[in-house]
Design a protein around this motif. Structure first.
Motif, mmCIF file in Angstrom:
data_model
loop_
_atom_site.group_PDB
_atom_site.id
_atom_site.type_symbol
_atom_site.label_atom_id
_atom_site.label_comp_id
_atom_site.label_asym_id
_atom_site.label_seq_id
_atom_site.Cartn_x
_atom_site.Cartn_y
_atom_site.Cartn_z
ATOM 1 N N LYS A 125 0.836 -1.214 0.000
ATOM 2 C CA LYS A 125 0.000 0.000 0.000
ATOM 3 C C LYS A 125 0.861 1.250 0.000
ATOM 4 C CE LYS A 125 -3.930 -1.804 2.632
ATOM 5 N NZ LYS A 125 -4.646 -1.681 3.924
ATOM 6 N N LEU A 126 1.926 1.257 0.805
ATOM 7 C CA LEU A 126 2.823 2.416 0.862
ATOM 8 C C LEU A 126 3.493 2.652 -0.491
ATOM 9 C CD1 LEU A 126 4.517 1.765 4.323
ATOM 10 C CD2 LEU A 126 2.818 3.531 3.789
ATOM 11 N N LYS A 127 3.893 1.572 -1.154
ATOM 12 C CA LYS A 127 4.515 1.696 -2.475
ATOM 13 C C LYS A 127 3.547 2.294 -3.493
ATOM 14 C CE LYS A 127 7.140 -1.273 -4.377
ATOM 15 N NZ LYS A 127 8.342 -1.930 -4.796
ATOM 16 N N GLN A 128 2.266 2.015 -3.332
ATOM 17 C CA GLN A 128 1.269 2.467 -4.295
ATOM 18 C C GLN A 128 0.828 3.914 -4.071
ATOM 19 O OE1 GLN A 128 -1.528 -0.741 -3.772
ATOM 20 N NE2 GLN A 128 -0.573 -1.969 -5.378
ATOM 21 N N GLU A 129 1.173 4.477 -2.913
ATOM 22 C CA GLU A 129 0.837 5.880 -2.647
ATOM 23 C C GLU A 129 1.724 6.783 -3.493
ATOM 24 O OE1 GLU A 129 1.424 6.464 1.543
ATOM 25 O OE2 GLU A 129 -0.355 5.297 2.082
ATOM 26 N N PRO A 130 1.230 7.986 -3.830
ATOM 27 C CA PRO A 130 2.094 8.917 -4.563
ATOM 28 C C PRO A 130 3.218 9.406 -3.659
ATOM 29 C CG PRO A 130 -0.011 9.944 -4.006
ATOM 30 C CD PRO A 130 -0.102 8.515 -3.590
ATOM 31 N N GLY A 131 4.343 9.724 -4.250
ATOM 32 C CA GLY A 131 5.456 10.268 -3.481
ATOM 33 C C GLY A 131 6.799 9.894 -4.070
ATOM 34 N N LYS A 132 7.819 10.214 -3.295
ATOM 35 C CA LYS A 132 9.196 9.918 -3.676
ATOM 36 C C LYS A 132 9.543 8.486 -3.273
ATOM 37 C CE LYS A 132 10.922 14.626 -2.885
ATOM 38 N NZ LYS A 132 11.946 15.392 -2.111
ATOM 39 N N ASN A 133 10.837 8.179 -3.314
ATOM 40 C CA ASN A 133 11.305 6.859 -2.896
ATOM 41 C C ASN A 133 11.009 6.610 -1.418
ATOM 42 O OD1 ASN A 133 12.438 6.184 -5.393
ATOM 43 N ND2 ASN A 133 14.383 7.138 -4.883
ATOM 44 N N ILE A 134 10.970 5.335 -1.072
ATOM 45 C CA ILE A 134 10.843 4.883 0.306
ATOM 46 C C ILE A 134 12.182 4.270 0.687
ATOM 47 C CG2 ILE A 134 9.677 3.298 1.878
ATOM 48 C CD1 ILE A 134 7.265 3.386 -0.103
ATOM 49 N N SER A 135 12.787 4.781 1.750
ATOM 50 C CA SER A 135 14.064 4.249 2.215
ATOM 51 C C SER A 135 13.811 3.142 3.229
ATOM 52 C CB SER A 135 14.890 5.368 2.864
ATOM 53 O OG SER A 135 16.089 4.842 3.385
ATOM 54 N N LEU A 136 14.627 2.115 3.151
ATOM 55 C CA LEU A 136 14.524 0.961 4.032
ATOM 56 C C LEU A 136 15.856 0.788 4.731
ATOM 57 C CD1 LEU A 136 13.027 -1.661 4.916
ATOM 58 C CD2 LEU A 136 13.886 -2.703 2.807
ATOM 59 N N GLY A 137 15.820 0.592 6.047
ATOM 60 C CA GLY A 137 17.059 0.410 6.794
ATOM 61 C C GLY A 137 16.997 -0.784 7.701
ATOM 62 N N GLY A 138 18.161 -1.191 8.174
ATOM 63 C CA GLY A 138 18.264 -2.316 9.087
ATOM 64 C C GLY A 138 18.768 -3.562 8.389
ATOM 65 N N VAL A 139 18.527 -4.711 9.019
ATOM 66 C CA VAL A 139 18.998 -5.978 8.467
ATOM 67 C C VAL A 139 17.863 -7.005 8.383
ATOM 68 C CG1 VAL A 139 20.661 -7.860 8.708
ATOM 69 C CG2 VAL A 139 21.321 -5.534 9.350
ATOM 70 N N SER A 140 17.169 -7.250 9.474
ATOM 71 C CA SER A 140 16.127 -8.289 9.488
ATOM 72 C C SER A 140 14.923 -7.911 8.632
ATOM 73 C CB SER A 140 15.676 -8.566 10.915
ATOM 74 O OG SER A 140 16.742 -9.064 11.678
ATOM 75 N N LEU A 141 14.381 -6.721 8.842
ATOM 76 C CA LEU A 141 13.217 -6.299 8.062
ATOM 77 C C LEU A 141 13.523 -6.252 6.562
ATOM 78 C CD1 LEU A 141 10.274 -5.299 7.942
ATOM 79 C CD2 LEU A 141 11.183 -2.979 8.257
ATOM 80 N N PRO A 142 14.656 -5.677 6.136
ATOM 81 C CA PRO A 142 14.953 -5.706 4.707
ATOM 82 C C PRO A 142 14.992 -7.119 4.134
ATOM 83 C CG PRO A 142 16.304 -4.064 5.748
ATOM 84 C CD PRO A 142 15.605 -4.825 6.858
ATOM 85 N N SER A 143 15.532 -8.074 4.900
ATOM 86 C CA SER A 143 15.554 -9.459 4.418
ATOM 87 C C SER A 143 14.142 -9.962 4.142
ATOM 88 C CB SER A 143 16.239 -10.376 5.442
ATOM 89 O OG SER A 143 17.598 -10.059 5.558
ATOM 90 N N GLU A 144 13.210 -9.643 5.039
ATOM 91 C CA GLU A 144 11.811 -10.051 4.842
ATOM 92 C C GLU A 144 11.220 -9.404 3.598
ATOM 93 O OE1 GLU A 144 9.037 -10.135 8.232
ATOM 94 O OE2 GLU A 144 10.787 -9.661 9.486
ATOM 95 N N LEU A 145 11.450 -8.098 3.436
ATOM 96 C CA LEU A 145 10.860 -7.387 2.302
ATOM 97 C C LEU A 145 11.506 -7.788 0.973
ATOM 98 C CD1 LEU A 145 10.269 -3.843 3.837
ATOM 99 C CD2 LEU A 145 8.651 -5.735 3.573
ATOM 100 N N ILE A 146 12.803 -8.118 1.001
ATOM 101 C CA ILE A 146 13.467 -8.618 -0.208
ATOM 102 C C ILE A 146 12.860 -9.962 -0.597
ATOM 103 C CG2 ILE A 146 15.647 -9.511 -1.125
ATOM 104 C CD1 ILE A 146 17.020 -7.321 0.692
ATOM 105 N N ALA A 147 12.678 -10.852 0.390
ATOM 106 C CA ALA A 147 12.087 -12.164 0.122
ATOM 107 C C ALA A 147 10.677 -12.033 -0.463
ATOM 108 C CB ALA A 147 12.061 -13.002 1.398
ATOM 109 N N LEU A 148 9.971 -10.966 -0.083
ATOM 110 C CA LEU A 148 8.620 -10.716 -0.605
ATOM 111 C C LEU A 148 8.633 -10.019 -1.966
ATOM 112 C CD1 LEU A 148 6.960 -9.532 2.736
ATOM 113 C CD2 LEU A 148 6.435 -11.650 1.477
ATOM 114 N N GLY A 149 9.817 -9.685 -2.460
ATOM 115 C CA GLY A 149 9.941 -9.039 -3.768
ATOM 116 C C GLY A 149 9.592 -7.564 -3.757
#
Length: 184
Positions: A107-131
């Motif tokens: 949903k956040l990706k589909q909202e209008p706006g600029k890039n979304i920055s992602l930080g950390g290690v565990s959460l990025p791994s989850e979001l990468i696995a989800l594509g």
């Protein structure tokens, strides 16, 4: 659709524990520049608590170097989303996501706006696995630390993540800035 960009500091041997190697002004400037095209940051609990209240305090008091103060002001002005089941509240311009991670981030990706920055290690791994991660910014420091947490040690990708090099440059410090795009 907005892009989710993931940026992280790494040692040459893949350590992502920022306490194992220094960063310096050039590193802070690199990430400040990266934030210029960002209007939302997504963190997990650990990274959020590492960044907040530290950087908002630096922004408020202007207590860092000129470069750190600029990063702090930039960081503090950007809205944040914290993905956590254990936190009960967040500060300032942040809000919580407690469940339905894939659905909420999409949903956040589909909202209008600029890039979304992602930080950390565990959460990025989850979001990468989800594509859900589109771009990667790896700042590789010229140091071998030999110990510490490695990037994606805990990742459980169902398939390989194929990337395309979009840009690379060497900073004066010897750090190598690598920018990759997810292959579609």
């Amino acid at each position: 659709m907005r892009n989710i960009i993931y940026g992280i500091n790494l040692s040459a041997d893949g350590c992502c524990d920022h306490t194992k190697f220094g960063g310096g002004e050039e590193t802070v400037q690199y990430f400040t520049d990266l934030m210029q095209d960002v209007d939302l940051i997504i963190y997990g609990r650990k990274t959020y608590q590492l960044m907040v209240p530290y950087w908002p305090e630096v922004a408020k008091k202007q207590s860092g170097t000129k470069t750190e103060n600029e990063f702090a002001r930039t960081f503090d002005a950007i809205d944040k989303v914290v993905c956590s089941r254990s936190l009960h509240n967040v500060e300032g311009n942040a809000r919580l996501i407690r469940a339905n991670l894939a659905e909420e981030v999409l949903k956040l990706k589909q909202e209008p706006g600029k890039n979304i920055s992602l930080g950390g290690v565990s959460l990025p791994s989850e979001l990468i696995a989800l594509g859900l991660v589109d771009e990667y910014y790896f700042l590789v420091h010229p140091v071998l630390v030999g110990q510490g947490r490695r990037l994606f040690d805990d990742a459980n990708f169902l398939e390989s993540q194929n990337l395309q090099l979009a840009d690379s440059r060497t900073l004066k410090s010897g750090c190598i800035a690598l920018h990759y795009l997810k292959r579609r």
